[in-house]
Design a protein around this motif. Structure first.
Motif, mmCIF file in Angstrom:
data_model
loop_
_atom_site.group_PDB
_atom_site.id
_atom_site.type_symbol
_atom_site.label_atom_id
_atom_site.label_comp_id
_atom_site.label_asym_id
_atom_site.label_seq_id
_atom_site.Cartn_x
_atom_site.Cartn_y
_atom_site.Cartn_z
ATOM 1 N N ILE A 9 -7.701 -0.712 -8.610
ATOM 2 C CA ILE A 9 -7.746 -0.319 -7.197
ATOM 3 C C ILE A 9 -6.380 0.259 -6.870
ATOM 4 C CG2 ILE A 9 -8.094 -1.114 -4.831
ATOM 5 C CD1 ILE A 9 -9.527 -3.585 -6.048
ATOM 6 N N ASN A 10 -6.313 1.562 -6.587
ATOM 7 C CA ASN A 10 -5.008 2.151 -6.320
ATOM 8 C C ASN A 10 -4.528 1.801 -4.911
ATOM 9 O OD1 ASN A 10 -5.996 4.149 -4.427
ATOM 10 N ND2 ASN A 10 -6.763 5.303 -6.194
ATOM 11 N N GLN A 11 -3.274 2.105 -4.635
ATOM 12 C CA GLN A 11 -2.662 1.649 -3.386
ATOM 13 C C GLN A 11 -3.381 2.168 -2.155
ATOM 14 O OE1 GLN A 11 1.547 2.660 -2.660
ATOM 15 N NE2 GLN A 11 1.862 0.480 -2.217
ATOM 16 N N SER A 12 -3.906 3.378 -2.230
ATOM 17 C CA SER A 12 -4.602 3.944 -1.062
ATOM 18 C C SER A 12 -5.926 3.251 -0.789
ATOM 19 C CB SER A 12 -4.831 5.446 -1.273
ATOM 20 O OG SER A 12 -5.713 5.674 -2.364
ATOM 21 N N GLU A 13 -6.455 2.519 -1.774
ATOM 22 C CA GLU A 13 -7.743 1.846 -1.627
ATOM 23 C C GLU A 13 -7.598 0.336 -1.431
ATOM 24 O OE1 GLU A 13 -9.367 3.041 -5.369
ATOM 25 O OE2 GLU A 13 -10.494 4.709 -4.480
ATOM 26 N N LEU A 14 -6.367 -0.160 -1.374
ATOM 27 C CA LEU A 14 -6.157 -1.594 -1.216
ATOM 28 C C LEU A 14 -6.740 -2.101 0.090
ATOM 29 C CD1 LEU A 14 -2.437 -2.012 -2.373
ATOM 30 C CD2 LEU A 14 -4.483 -2.753 -3.607
ATOM 31 N N PRO A 15 -7.217 -3.359 0.123
ATOM 32 C CA PRO A 15 -7.664 -3.951 1.387
ATOM 33 C C PRO A 15 -6.555 -3.853 2.440
ATOM 34 C CG PRO A 15 -8.231 -5.371 -0.457
ATOM 35 C CD PRO A 15 -7.359 -4.290 -1.013
ATOM 36 N N LYS A 16 -6.939 -3.503 3.651
ATOM 37 C CA LYS A 16 -5.947 -3.271 4.714
ATOM 38 C C LYS A 16 -5.112 -4.509 4.995
ATOM 39 C CE LYS A 16 -9.137 -4.223 8.575
ATOM 40 N NZ LYS A 16 -10.202 -4.766 7.726
ATOM 41 N N LEU A 18 -3.589 -6.342 2.975
ATOM 42 C CA LEU A 18 -2.390 -6.365 2.138
ATOM 43 C C LEU A 18 -1.265 -5.525 2.716
ATOM 44 C CD1 LEU A 18 -3.950 -6.164 -1.442
ATOM 45 C CD2 LEU A 18 -2.986 -8.155 -0.311
ATOM 46 N N LEU A 19 -1.609 -4.606 3.596
ATOM 47 C CA LEU A 19 -0.589 -3.742 4.183
ATOM 48 C C LEU A 19 0.281 -4.487 5.185
ATOM 49 C CD1 LEU A 19 -2.717 -0.491 4.632
ATOM 50 C CD2 LEU A 19 -1.318 -1.220 2.680
ATOM 51 N N ARG A 20 -0.081 -5.740 5.498
ATOM 52 C CA ARG A 20 0.785 -6.562 6.346
ATOM 53 C C ARG A 20 2.051 -6.970 5.618
ATOM 54 N NH1 ARG A 20 -3.380 -11.156 8.369
ATOM 55 N NH2 ARG A 20 -3.964 -11.099 6.161
ATOM 56 N N LEU A 21 2.040 -6.882 4.306
ATOM 57 C CA LEU A 21 3.185 -7.287 3.502
ATOM 58 C C LEU A 21 4.286 -6.225 3.541
ATOM 59 C CD1 LEU A 21 1.265 -8.571 0.357
ATOM 60 C CD2 LEU A 21 2.522 -9.999 1.989
ATOM 61 N N LYS A 22 5.531 -6.684 3.474
ATOM 62 C CA LYS A 22 6.651 -5.758 3.369
ATOM 63 C C LYS A 22 6.648 -5.077 2.004
ATOM 64 C CE LYS A 22 9.642 -8.454 6.459
ATOM 65 N NZ LYS A 22 10.913 -9.241 6.557
ATOM 66 N N LEU A 137 5.185 -16.575 -7.641
ATOM 67 C CA LEU A 137 5.588 -16.375 -6.249
ATOM 68 C C LEU A 137 5.094 -15.029 -5.735
ATOM 69 C CD1 LEU A 137 9.249 -17.760 -6.383
ATOM 70 C CD2 LEU A 137 7.167 -18.922 -5.655
ATOM 71 N N GLU A 138 5.114 -14.022 -6.599
ATOM 72 C CA GLU A 138 4.597 -12.715 -6.205
ATOM 73 C C GLU A 138 3.084 -12.788 -5.994
ATOM 74 O OE1 GLU A 138 7.961 -10.125 -8.667
ATOM 75 O OE2 GLU A 138 5.936 -10.370 -9.474
ATOM 76 N N ARG A 139 2.420 -13.521 -6.852
ATOM 77 C CA ARG A 139 0.967 -13.719 -6.729
ATOM 78 C C ARG A 139 0.598 -14.358 -5.388
ATOM 79 N NH1 ARG A 139 -1.650 -18.056 -9.322
ATOM 80 N NH2 ARG A 139 0.072 -19.296 -8.508
ATOM 81 N N ASN A 140 1.429 -15.317 -4.957
ATOM 82 C CA ASN A 140 1.131 -16.055 -3.726
ATOM 83 C C ASN A 140 1.017 -15.138 -2.511
ATOM 84 O OD1 ASN A 140 1.215 -18.359 -5.260
ATOM 85 N ND2 ASN A 140 3.187 -19.067 -4.484
ATOM 86 N N ARG A 141 1.837 -14.105 -2.441
ATOM 87 C CA ARG A 141 1.815 -13.233 -1.266
ATOM 88 C C ARG A 141 0.478 -12.496 -1.158
ATOM 89 N NH1 ARG A 141 3.278 -9.540 -5.005
ATOM 90 N NH2 ARG A 141 3.362 -7.316 -4.477
ATOM 91 N N ILE A 142 -0.142 -12.199 -2.315
ATOM 92 C CA ILE A 142 -1.443 -11.528 -2.305
ATOM 93 C C ILE A 142 -2.531 -12.496 -1.864
ATOM 94 C CG2 ILE A 142 -3.167 -10.359 -3.734
ATOM 95 C CD1 ILE A 142 -0.866 -9.300 -5.440
ATOM 96 N N ARG A 166 5.211 -20.158 4.213
ATOM 97 C CA ARG A 166 6.255 -19.311 4.797
ATOM 98 C C ARG A 166 5.776 -17.870 4.902
ATOM 99 N NH1 ARG A 166 9.476 -15.830 2.815
ATOM 100 N NH2 ARG A 166 9.100 -16.441 0.649
ATOM 101 N N ILE A 167 5.137 -17.372 3.853
ATOM 102 C CA ILE A 167 4.594 -16.012 3.881
ATOM 103 C C ILE A 167 3.564 -15.880 5.004
ATOM 104 C CG2 ILE A 167 3.215 -14.328 2.606
ATOM 105 C CD1 ILE A 167 4.466 -15.501 0.025
ATOM 106 N N ALA A 168 2.691 -16.891 5.111
ATOM 107 C CA ALA A 168 1.663 -16.863 6.163
ATOM 108 C C ALA A 168 2.298 -16.771 7.541
ATOM 109 C CB ALA A 168 0.776 -18.097 6.053
ATOM 110 N N SER A 169 3.350 -17.540 7.779
ATOM 111 C CA SER A 169 4.030 -17.510 9.074
ATOM 112 C C SER A 169 4.616 -16.134 9.348
ATOM 113 C CB SER A 169 5.142 -18.564 9.115
ATOM 114 O OG SER A 169 4.610 -19.871 9.034
ATOM 115 N N GLU A 170 5.159 -15.512 8.324
ATOM 116 C CA GLU A 170 5.798 -14.211 8.490
ATOM 117 C C GLU A 170 4.817 -13.113 8.856
ATOM 118 O OE1 GLU A 170 7.789 -13.576 4.818
ATOM 119 O OE2 GLU A 170 9.493 -14.873 5.296
ATOM 120 N N ILE A 171 3.595 -13.189 8.342
ATOM 121 C CA ILE A 171 2.634 -12.105 8.594
ATOM 122 C C ILE A 171 1.543 -12.504 9.583
ATOM 123 C CG2 ILE A 171 3.086 -11.079 6.339
ATOM 124 C CD1 ILE A 171 0.440 -12.187 5.351
#
Length: 265
Positions: A9-16, A18-22, A137-142, A166-171
């Motif tokens: 799944i390329n970046q343009s097709e990612l679930p919206k 995920l775009l909440r992430l920095k 840790l990178e996996r967790n953000r997804i 913490r990630i949940a609170s941020e987004i």
């Protein structure tokens, strides 16, 4: 296990979501049912050393969520993660910290293989990528960002699950926790104490908050659950129902603490 360009799944097709992430992933490799990405999703994460009580609660919660049309997302680890997948199968998404040609941890190989085949497996890492420490840790953000809510089932201080919180609170993803005894889940109890999380006291009510359709009320005719709703003494409960109440405790339906029995959901 055959991979083609269609398994990316390329970046343009990612679930919206995920775009909440920095730092959203550049894309995602996948195996299985990609349509699960279109369902409402709840993440369930927690300790690798989860108690029997927590494992049973997680399994019951995951089943309740899937009955409400909700997909359960987790990371495939031992403990809370794998029981979330088991309870939700096949309506579950596993997000992995390695290339999908590798099954890790091997102790969960049977369930992870089932996720690959009948549910949905995701990874931002190409084939032959080992599960390095920082990948988790990178996996967790997804896991968190895909979802409408995060459930931290059980966690110690300074755990990966609290990093997910913490990630949940941020987004802006709301955080929920299960009822836990003092000393058995200090991380989730701290989240409650600091008003960073809400307590789940009824699984059906919780599922109804995030479902796209009406959720039937469960256990409304269960005599034991109703009897213990407000908390009753252990002696009184055993006298009325015998050893059946210990089966309910193992199933995560009731808690027994300080000789008091109380329904959990």
């Amino acid at each position: 296990m055959n991979f083609t360009d269609e398994n990316f799944i390329n970046q343009s097709e990612l679930p919206k979501e995920l775009l909440r992430l920095k730092n959203p992933p550049n894309g995602l490799f996948y195996l299985g049912n990609k349509e699960l990405l279109n369902a409402p999703k709840i993440a369930i994460v927690g300790s690798r050393k989860a108690s029997v009580y927590t494992k049973n609660c997680v399994t019951s919660l995951a089943k309740t969520l899937t009955n409400a049309g909700i997909c359960v997302v987790s990371g495939g680890a031992i403990g809370v993660d794998i029981f979330a997948h088991i309870g939700a199968m096949p309506q579950t998404i596993g997000v992995f910290a390695n290339g999908l040609d590798i099954i890790y941890p091997s102790s969960n190989a049977k369930i992870i293989s089932e996720i690959y085949k009948n549910a949905l497996a995701l990874s931002e890492y190409p084939l032959n990528t080992p599960p390095l420490r920082h990948h988790f840790l990178e996996r967790n953000r997804i896991v968190v960002s895909l979802c409408k809510a995060l459930v931290v089932a059980q966690a110690d201080f300074k755990s990966g699950s609290l990093q997910s919180a913490r990630i949940a609170s941020e987004i802006g993803v709301p955080i929920f926790v299960l009822p836990q005894r003092l000393g058995e889940s200090d991380g989730t109890n701290e989240l409650l104490a600091k008003n960073r999380a809400s307590l789940i006291t009824n699984f059906s009510d919780f599922a109804a908050k995030f479902s796209d359709f009406n959720v039937p009320v469960l256990n409304q005719n269960d005599e034991i659950m109703e009897f213990c709703k407000s908390g009753v003494s252990l002696d009184e409960t055993v006298k009325k129902f015998g050893n059946k109440i210990y089966e309910y405790e193992l199933e995560g339906k009731i808690s027994i603490s300080n000789l008091l029995v109380k329904s959990i959901f």
